[in-house]
Structure formats: structure tokens, C-alpha cells
Write a protein that holds these residues in place. Structure first.
Motif, PDB file in Angstrom:
ATOM      1  N   HIS A 130      65.543 -23.509 -30.223  1.00 59.20           N
ATOM      2  CA  HIS A 130      65.447 -24.111 -31.565  1.00 59.20           C
ATOM      3  C   HIS A 130      65.187 -25.617 -31.539  1.00 59.20           C
ATOM      4  O   HIS A 130      65.061 -26.226 -32.593  1.00 59.20           O
ATOM      5  CB  HIS A 130      66.747 -23.860 -32.342  1.00 59.20           C
ATOM      6  CG  HIS A 130      67.026 -22.406 -32.587  1.00 59.20           C
ATOM      7  ND1 HIS A 130      66.603 -21.753 -33.721  1.00 59.20           N
ATOM      8  CD2 HIS A 130      67.647 -21.484 -31.829  1.00 59.20           C
ATOM      9  CE1 HIS A 130      66.981 -20.483 -33.668  1.00 59.20           C
ATOM     10  NE2 HIS A 130      67.609 -20.296 -32.518  1.00 59.20           N
ATOM     11  N   GLY A 131      65.207 -26.208 -30.357  1.00 59.75           N
ATOM     12  CA  GLY A 131      65.045 -27.663 -30.264  1.00 59.75           C
ATOM     13  C   GLY A 131      66.359 -28.387 -30.434  1.00 59.75           C
ATOM     14  O   GLY A 131      66.485 -29.572 -30.118  1.00 59.75           O
ATOM     15  N   ALA A 132      67.369 -27.667 -30.944  1.00 60.76           N
ATOM     16  CA  ALA A 132      68.699 -28.264 -31.122  1.00 60.76           C
ATOM     17  C   ALA A 132      69.728 -27.141 -31.253  1.00 60.76           C
ATOM     18  O   ALA A 132      69.386 -26.017 -31.638  1.00 60.76           O
ATOM     19  CB  ALA A 132      68.730 -29.142 -32.373  1.00 60.76           C
ATOM     20  N   CYS A 133      70.983 -27.466 -30.917  1.00 65.76           N
ATOM     21  CA  CYS A 133      72.062 -26.484 -31.063  1.00 65.76           C
ATOM     22  C   CYS A 133      73.317 -27.192 -31.556  1.00 65.76           C
ATOM     23  O   CYS A 133      73.669 -28.259 -31.055  1.00 65.76           O
ATOM     24  CB  CYS A 133      72.342 -25.808 -29.713  1.00 65.76           C
ATOM     25  SG  CYS A 133      73.730 -24.652 -29.765  1.00 65.76           S
ATOM     26  N   VAL A 134      73.952 -26.596 -32.553  1.00 61.87           N
ATOM     27  CA  VAL A 134      75.269 -27.074 -32.999  1.00 61.87           C
ATOM     28  C   VAL A 134      76.301 -26.109 -32.427  1.00 61.87           C
ATOM     29  O   VAL A 134      76.243 -24.907 -32.709  1.00 61.87           O
ATOM     30  CB  VAL A 134      75.373 -27.101 -34.540  1.00 61.87           C
ATOM     31  CG1 VAL A 134      76.753 -27.621 -34.955  1.00 61.87           C
ATOM     32  CG2 VAL A 134      74.265 -27.955 -35.151  1.00 61.87           C
ATOM     33  N   ALA A 135      77.197 -26.627 -31.598  1.00 58.20           N
ATOM     34  CA  ALA A 135      78.242 -25.789 -30.992  1.00 58.20           C
ATOM     35  C   ALA A 135      79.593 -26.327 -31.414  1.00 58.20           C
ATOM     36  O   ALA A 135      79.822 -27.536 -31.366  1.00 58.20           O
ATOM     37  CB  ALA A 135      78.126 -25.818 -29.469  1.00 58.20           C
ATOM     38  N   GLU A 136      80.472 -25.420 -31.834  1.00 56.79           N
ATOM     39  CA  GLU A 136      81.783 -25.897 -32.314  1.00 56.79           C
ATOM     40  C   GLU A 136      82.935 -25.142 -31.677  1.00 56.79           C
ATOM     41  O   GLU A 136      82.771 -23.992 -31.271  1.00 56.79           O
ATOM     42  CB  GLU A 136      81.832 -25.807 -33.840  1.00 56.79           C
ATOM     43  CG  GLU A 136      81.437 -24.463 -34.427  1.00 56.79           C
ATOM     44  CD  GLU A 136      82.613 -23.594 -34.829  1.00 56.79           C
ATOM     45  OE1 GLU A 136      83.768 -23.956 -34.561  1.00 56.79           O
ATOM     46  OE2 GLU A 136      82.338 -22.516 -35.396  1.00 56.79           O
ATOM     47  N   GLY A 137      84.068 -25.826 -31.560  1.00 52.77           N
ATOM     48  CA  GLY A 137      85.239 -25.202 -30.962  1.00 52.77           C
ATOM     49  C   GLY A 137      86.370 -26.181 -30.767  1.00 52.77           C
ATOM     50  O   GLY A 137      86.696 -26.977 -31.659  1.00 52.77           O
ATOM     51  N   ARG A 138      86.977 -26.113 -29.573  1.00 57.91           N
ATOM     52  CA  ARG A 138      88.104 -27.001 -29.270  1.00 57.91           C
ATOM     53  C   ARG A 138      87.802 -27.936 -28.098  1.00 57.91           C
ATOM     54  O   ARG A 138      88.408 -28.988 -27.970  1.00 57.91           O
ATOM     55  CB  ARG A 138      89.358 -26.187 -28.910  1.00 57.91           C
ATOM     56  CG  ARG A 138      89.807 -25.174 -29.944  1.00 57.91           C
ATOM     57  CD  ARG A 138      90.313 -25.856 -31.200  1.00 57.91           C
ATOM     58  NE  ARG A 138      90.968 -24.918 -32.101  1.00 57.91           N
ATOM     59  CZ  ARG A 138      90.368 -23.985 -32.828  1.00 57.91           C
ATOM     60  NH1 ARG A 138      89.051 -23.835 -32.754  1.00 57.91           N
ATOM     61  NH2 ARG A 138      91.048 -23.180 -33.616  1.00 57.91           N
ATOM     62  N   ASP A 139      86.854 -27.507 -27.220  1.00 52.27           N
ATOM     63  CA  ASP A 139      86.596 -28.302 -26.007  1.00 52.27           C
ATOM     64  C   ASP A 139      85.099 -28.509 -25.769  1.00 52.27           C
ATOM     65  O   ASP A 139      84.680 -28.724 -24.641  1.00 52.27           O
ATOM     66  CB  ASP A 139      87.231 -27.620 -24.785  1.00 52.27           C
ATOM     67  CG  ASP A 139      86.702 -26.208 -24.554  1.00 52.27           C
ATOM     68  OD1 ASP A 139      85.934 -25.701 -25.402  1.00 52.27           O
ATOM     69  OD2 ASP A 139      87.054 -25.613 -23.519  1.00 52.27           O
ATOM     70  N   VAL A 140      84.307 -28.447 -26.850  1.00 51.60           N
ATOM     71  CA  VAL A 140      82.854 -28.637 -26.692  1.00 51.60           C
ATOM     72  C   VAL A 140      82.569 -30.088 -26.313  1.00 51.60           C
ATOM     73  O   VAL A 140      81.809 -30.369 -25.385  1.00 51.60           O
ATOM     74  CB  VAL A 140      82.094 -28.257 -27.984  1.00 51.60           C
ATOM     75  CG1 VAL A 140      80.594 -28.494 -27.811  1.00 51.60           C
ATOM     76  CG2 VAL A 140      82.360 -26.809 -28.374  1.00 51.60           C
ATOM     77  N   THR A 141      83.195 -31.010 -27.006  1.00 50.72           N
ATOM     78  CA  THR A 141      82.898 -32.437 -26.790  1.00 50.72           C
ATOM     79  C   THR A 141      83.504 -32.976 -25.489  1.00 50.72           C
ATOM     80  O   THR A 141      83.089 -34.015 -25.003  1.00 50.72           O
ATOM     81  CB  THR A 141      83.427 -33.296 -27.960  1.00 50.72           C
ATOM     82  OG1 THR A 141      84.856 -33.174 -28.012  1.00 50.72           O
ATOM     83  CG2 THR A 141      82.831 -32.859 -29.276  1.00 50.72           C
ATOM     84  N   THR A 142      84.491 -32.255 -24.953  1.00 52.04           N
ATOM     85  CA  THR A 142      85.203 -32.790 -23.784  1.00 52.04           C
ATOM     86  C   THR A 142      84.879 -32.057 -22.488  1.00 52.04           C
ATOM     87  O   THR A 142      84.849 -32.668 -21.422  1.00 52.04           O
ATOM     88  CB  THR A 142      86.729 -32.713 -24.012  1.00 52.04           C
ATOM     89  OG1 THR A 142      87.054 -31.353 -24.357  1.00 52.04           O
ATOM     90  CG2 THR A 142      87.180 -33.659 -25.113  1.00 52.04           C
ATOM     91  N   VAL A 143      84.659 -30.737 -22.559  1.00 57.22           N
ATOM     92  CA  VAL A 143      84.502 -29.937 -21.336  1.00 57.22           C
ATOM     93  C   VAL A 143      83.160 -29.199 -21.276  1.00 57.22           C
ATOM     94  O   VAL A 143      82.478 -29.215 -20.263  1.00 57.22           O
ATOM     95  CB  VAL A 143      85.656 -28.901 -21.208  1.00 57.22           C
ATOM     96  CG1 VAL A 143      85.491 -28.041 -19.958  1.00 57.22           C
ATOM     97  CG2 VAL A 143      87.009 -29.598 -21.195  1.00 57.22           C
ATOM     98  N   ILE A 144      82.803 -28.539 -22.364  1.00 55.46           N
ATOM     99  CA  ILE A 144      81.601 -27.688 -22.317  1.00 55.46           C
ATOM    100  C   ILE A 144      80.329 -28.543 -22.318  1.00 55.46           C
ATOM    101  O   ILE A 144      79.422 -28.322 -21.526  1.00 55.46           O
ATOM    102  CB  ILE A 144      81.563 -26.704 -23.516  1.00 55.46           C
ATOM    103  CG1 ILE A 144      82.826 -25.841 -23.540  1.00 55.46           C
ATOM    104  CG2 ILE A 144      80.331 -25.804 -23.435  1.00 55.46           C
ATOM    105  CD1 ILE A 144      82.987 -25.049 -24.812  1.00 55.46           C
ATOM    106  N   ALA A 145      80.276 -29.510 -23.221  1.00 55.63           N
ATOM    107  CA  ALA A 145      79.052 -30.334 -23.343  1.00 55.63           C
ATOM    108  C   ALA A 145      79.425 -31.806 -23.547  1.00 55.63           C
ATOM    109  O   ALA A 145      79.109 -32.399 -24.585  1.00 55.63           O
ATOM    110  CB  ALA A 145      78.201 -29.831 -24.512  1.00 55.63           C
ATOM    111  N   PRO A 146      80.083 -32.403 -22.554  1.00 51.83           N
ATOM    112  CA  PRO A 146      80.492 -33.810 -22.718  1.00 51.83           C
ATOM    113  C   PRO A 146      79.299 -34.768 -22.794  1.00 51.83           C
ATOM    114  O   PRO A 146      79.473 -35.911 -23.218  1.00 51.83           O
ATOM    115  CB  PRO A 146      81.355 -34.082 -21.471  1.00 51.83           C
ATOM    116  CG  PRO A 146      80.940 -33.051 -20.480  1.00 51.83           C
ATOM    117  CD  PRO A 146      80.496 -31.854 -21.257  1.00 51.83           C
TER     118      PRO A 146
END
Ligand code: ATP
Ligand SMILES: Nc1ccn([C@H]2C[C@H](O)[C@@H](COP(=O)(O)O)O2)c(=O)n1
Length: 232
Positions: A130-146
Motif C-alpha cells: 500500500h506504500g504505507a502501513c498503520v500498525a497499532e498495539g502495545r509495543d509497535v513503537t518500541t519493539v516491533i517497529a522502533p
């Protein structure tokens, strides 16, 4: 020859009822981006454990279930799909039973390693498609996709979050409805925060506090952060 622009990843974390799922879906739809609800994956695993009669007191059995989880998750923010072993579980994973059990599954360290591997692969795939992805959760910003281009901690006061969830689940915000919602919000956050950092922003993460914002204003606040990152 110029290389194509790097896929744009927007990570949104936050506590229960802060509006992560609804706001992330709206943002992804407006951007034409793919959408990944990482919490749905833990919910799907919890459903699978119940369906296959895995003892939730047996961490090794939960890990085995996670490693073999036959999960298919869609990327359309307007119609997110979740299937396990070919069974549509999109509604079944939202029951109060699954909400009350999911932290038991999500706090097993080896389960998290497996889910994080899958989540990284899905984010890469959705972002490329898609050229971009919005991912949400509890550890996306820190572990999955820092390294995501946009990292947001979506927060709201405990009172606002209880009110929202109570309205959604019980259709009311009286004392009894709020009390019945407390386990799904306060206790769950307490358990989940033992394995992920989502109560305070990590370095480089932008806080969007929605306590006093309505839904549209919350979406607009996130869109502003995305626009600022795109412009920089
Ligand atoms: N800014 C807002 N103002 C009022 N209600 C909101 C706002 N944002 C979300 N909501 C409503 O609050 C409820 C909870 O939102 P949502 O499910 O998106 O939260 P969440 O952070 O994903 O929660 P969980 O982690 O428990 O799944 C929904 O009914 C949603 O429509
Ligand atoms: N990245 C994530 C996403 C979710 N979880 C856990 C914590 C929640 O209790 C559960 C369900 O998530 P929800 O649908 O309420 O957002 O999954 C996690 O540990 N890490």
C-alpha cells in the motif's frame, strides 16, 4: 536511477480504550494505507487456545499453539479480517471472555517473540503493498517497529477510557457499567504493562492525549503528526 521511496510505517501504541483501533483504522483509510491490529493477533491466539482446549495455565502449551497458529489477517482498515484455520473469528475474538483471558497469553515471553516476528513481516508486506502501513498495539513503537517514520503514543485518562469502553460494551456509563468494565481496562493494562511499555512514551515517540478530544479531533491530531513527519 532513483530507488522507490521507502514504505511509510506509522506505529501507534496506547492503553486499552485510548482509541488505538478506531483512530488507526480511520487514519489508514484516509491515507490509503494498510492496517495491522497487533492486538487482534493475541486475541486470535487466545481464541485458538480455547478452541483447541489448550490449558492456559501451561505456558509451554501456549507457546506451541503460537508457533503453529494458522492465522490469516487482512490489511483493509475498512474491513479488517481475522481468520484462524479458515474460521472467521473477527467477532469471536472481541467477546468479554477473550478480553479477560488475552493477557495470560500475551504475557508469555516466547509467545511475544513469535508474534513480533509475524508482526514485523506483516507490516513490511502491508507497507510495500500500500506504500504505507498503520500498525497499532502495545509495543509497535518500541519493539516491533522502533524505526517507523511515525511513532505515536495515543493516551487518554483512565476515566475517559473507562467511559468509552463502558459505552461500547454496555451501552451505558453509569456506576454499574463502569465497574463491569474495569477488569477489561484497568486490570488488563496492569497485566499487559508488565511486558510492554505503553504507559509512558519512549524517546522519540509523540504523545497524542485524546482525553478531551472527540473521535474526529483525535483522528485529526494523528493526521497532523503524520503530515509533520511527511513534510520533514
Ligand atoms: N477520541 C474519542 N472520543 C470518544 N470516543 C472514542 C474516541 N476514540 C475512540 N473512541 C471510542 O472508544 C471506544 C474504544 O476505542 P478503541 O477500540 O479504538 O480503543 P483501543 O485503544 O483500540 O482499545 P483496546 O486496546 O482495548 O482494543 C470505541 O467505541 C471508540 O469508538
Ligand atoms: N502489540 C501488542 C498488542 C496487544 N497486546 C495484548 C494486550 C491486550 O490485552 C491484548 C489485546 O489487544 P487489544 O485488542 O485490546 O488492543 O493483546 C500486546 O501485548 N502487544
Amino acid at each position: 536511477m532513483t530507488s522507490p521511496p521507502a514504505p511509510f510505517v506509522i506505529g501507534i501504541d496506547g492503553p486499552s480504550g485510548s482509541g488505538k483501533s478506531s483512530v488507526s483504522r480511520a487514519v489508514a483509510a484516509r491515507l490509503g494505507a494498510g492496517y495491522l491490529d497487533t492486538g487482534a493477533m493475541y486475541r486470535a491466539l487466545t481464541w485458538w487456545c480455547r478452541h483447541t482446549e489448550v490449558d492456559l495455565g501451561d505456558a509451554d502449551a501456549i507457546v506451541a499453539a503460537a508457533l503453529g497458529l494458522p492465522l490469516e489477517i487482512g490489511d483493509d482498515p475498512q474491513a479488517p479480517t481475522v481468520a484462524v484455520d479458515g474460521i472467521d473469528v473477527a467477532a469471536a475474538i472481541r467477546t468479554s471472555e477473550i478480553s479477560s483471558l488475552v493477557s495470560t497469553v500475551a504475557t508469555v515471553p516466547e509467545v511475544r517473540v513469535e508474534m513480533q516476528l509475524r508482526q514485523r513481516a506483516l507490516i513490511d508486506d502491508f507497507a510495500v503493498r500500500h506504500g504505507a502501513c498503520v500498525a497499532e498495539g502495545r509495543d509497535v513503537t518500541t519493539v516491533i517497529a522502533p524505526d517507523a517514520q511515525v511513532r505515536i503514543l495515543l493516551t487518554a485518562s483512565e476515566e475517559a477510557r473507562l467511559r468509552r469502553r463502558s459505552l461500547e460494551v454496555h451501552g451505558a456509563t453509569d456506576e454499574a457499567a463502569i465497574a463491569a468494565t474495569r477488569d477489561q481496562v484497568v486490570r488488563r493494562d496492569r497485566d499487559d504493562s508488565t511486558v510492554s511499555q505503553f504507559t509512558e512514551a519512549a524517546e522519540g515517540v509523540t504523545v497524542v492525549d485524546t482525553s478531551d478530544l472527540d473521535f474526529e479531533a483525535s483522528v485529526a491530531a494523528v493526521m497532523d503528526v503524520v503530515a509533520a513527519a511527511r513534510a520533514s
